[in-house]
Write an enzyme that holds these catalytic residues in place. Sequence first.
Site, PDB file in Angstrom:
ATOM      1  N   CYS A   1       0.810  -1.217   0.000  1.00 19.38           N
ATOM      2  CA  CYS A   1       0.000   0.000   0.000  1.00 19.38           C
ATOM      3  C   CYS A   1       0.847   1.274   0.000  1.00 19.38           C
ATOM      4  O   CYS A   1       0.370   2.342  -0.378  1.00 19.38           O
ATOM      5  CB  CYS A   1      -0.940   0.006   1.201  1.00 19.38           C
ATOM      6  SG  CYS A   1      -2.143  -1.343   1.181  1.00 19.38           S
TER       7      CYS A   1
ATOM      8  N   HIS B   1      -3.285   7.505   1.862  1.00 17.24           N
ATOM      9  CA  HIS B   1      -3.665   6.170   1.415  1.00 17.24           C
ATOM     10  C   HIS B   1      -5.079   5.904   1.917  1.00 17.24           C
ATOM     11  O   HIS B   1      -5.390   6.112   3.086  1.00 17.24           O
ATOM     12  CB  HIS B   1      -2.692   5.141   1.976  1.00 17.24           C
ATOM     13  CG  HIS B   1      -3.144   3.732   1.807  1.00 17.24           C
ATOM     14  ND1 HIS B   1      -3.629   3.240   0.607  1.00 17.24           N
ATOM     15  CD2 HIS B   1      -3.211   2.694   2.685  1.00 17.24           C
ATOM     16  CE1 HIS B   1      -3.953   1.977   0.757  1.00 17.24           C
ATOM     17  NE2 HIS B   1      -3.717   1.611   2.008  1.00 17.24           N
TER      18      HIS B   1
ATOM     19  N   ASN C   1     -10.075   0.082  -0.375  1.00 16.64           N
ATOM     20  CA  ASN C   1      -8.617   0.138  -0.321  1.00 16.64           C
ATOM     21  C   ASN C   1      -8.062  -0.437  -1.622  1.00 16.64           C
ATOM     22  O   ASN C   1      -8.136  -1.640  -1.858  1.00 16.64           O
ATOM     23  CB  ASN C   1      -8.120  -0.668   0.889  1.00 16.64           C
ATOM     24  CG  ASN C   1      -6.608  -0.608   1.064  1.00 16.64           C
ATOM     25  OD1 ASN C   1      -5.879  -0.207   0.170  1.00 16.64           O
ATOM     26  ND2 ASN C   1      -6.142  -1.020   2.227  1.00 16.64           N
TER      27      ASN C   1
END
Length: 324
Positions: A114, A251, A281
Site C-alpha cells: 500500500c 492512502h 482500499n
Amino acid sequence: MTRRAMIRGVGHCLPERIVPNSYFEGLLDTSDEWIRTRSGIERRHFAAEGQTTSDLAAEAARAALADAGLRPDDIDAIVVATSTPDLTFPSCATMVQAQLGMTRGFAYDIQAVCAGFIFALTNANGLILSGQAERVLVIGAETFSRIMDWTDRATCVLFGDGAGALVLEAAEGTGTVADRGILASDLNSDGRYKDILYVDGGVSGTQTTGHLRMQGKEVFRHAVEKLAQTAQTSLGKLGLTGADIDWIVPHQANLRIIKGTAKKLDVPMERVIVTVQDHGNTSAASIPLALSVGKAEGKITPGDLIVAEAIGGGLAWGSAIIRW
C-alpha cells in the site's frame, strides 16, 4: 536554479463493475452498516474476468498522458507500483510500455504494497533529479480482488481494484518551498511486523498465489502513529507544519485511520481528499486515484501544497510533499 520533478498530468482508471456493501450480505455474516462503521467504505470496483493489472495501469497512463498533452514516446521511463502483477515476470511496467506502444526508454515495477506509490514516486523523482530521465510515468495499479479470501469478512470487504497515474517532468525551480513539484519525501520500513499484514503465498515459499492476511487492530495501531510521523518528517525537512498544508491525500485504507492521522497533523477533514467510500482500499493505486479525483472535482489546483502518505505490508510507510 534547482532541478525539480513537476507533475504535468494525472489520470485514473476504475473497472466498470461496482460492488456495493450489500453484495457481501449474501456471502458473509456482515452488513452494510458493519462495513461502513468500521471502514467508511460504501462500494468498490472489481476487475472483470480477463482484465489485468496492466490493463488498468495502461488506461490510467493514457488518461495522464492526455491530461499532460503528451504522447507515449515523450516518456523516458515507466515505474509501476503494484503487489498484484499480471505475471511473476516480466514486470507489469513493461506490459504497460507495450500496451502504450512506447518503443523507447525503460520500465520496471516497485513493490511496497500500500506504500508502493510513495516509494515509486520517490524513485521516479530520483531518476529526474539525477538526469536519468526527463519525463516519467508513475503508476499505482492493483487487482486485490484476485488475492481475497472470500470467507474472511475482516479483509475481503475492504479492498478494491483500480489504477492511478502521474506524469512527472523535469523543471527548473528556485530551490524554495514555492517551487512546483516534489519538494521532500520520507521512506521507512520495519520487517519485524511482516506477520500483521501479508499474503500467505508466493513463488519461492508455497508456489501458490495465496490470500491476504491481516491483523486489523495491530495494523490500525501502527498506521496512525507512523503516518503522522512520516508526514511530520517530510514537512520538517522544509521547515513546514500542518498549518501550511492545503491538502492531505492519504492512502485510502480506512476512514478512521484517515481521520486519526489528520487530527495528529492538526489538519481539518475539510482539507483531506477522501475517496475510500467509493473505491475501498486499492493499495498502491489509492493515492494517485485520489489525486486524479481531487483534481477532477476542482479541489486540487495549481500551487496547492499536498502531503501524500501511506503505509502497507512490510511494514513499509512513507510520505511526500508536493506543490501541485
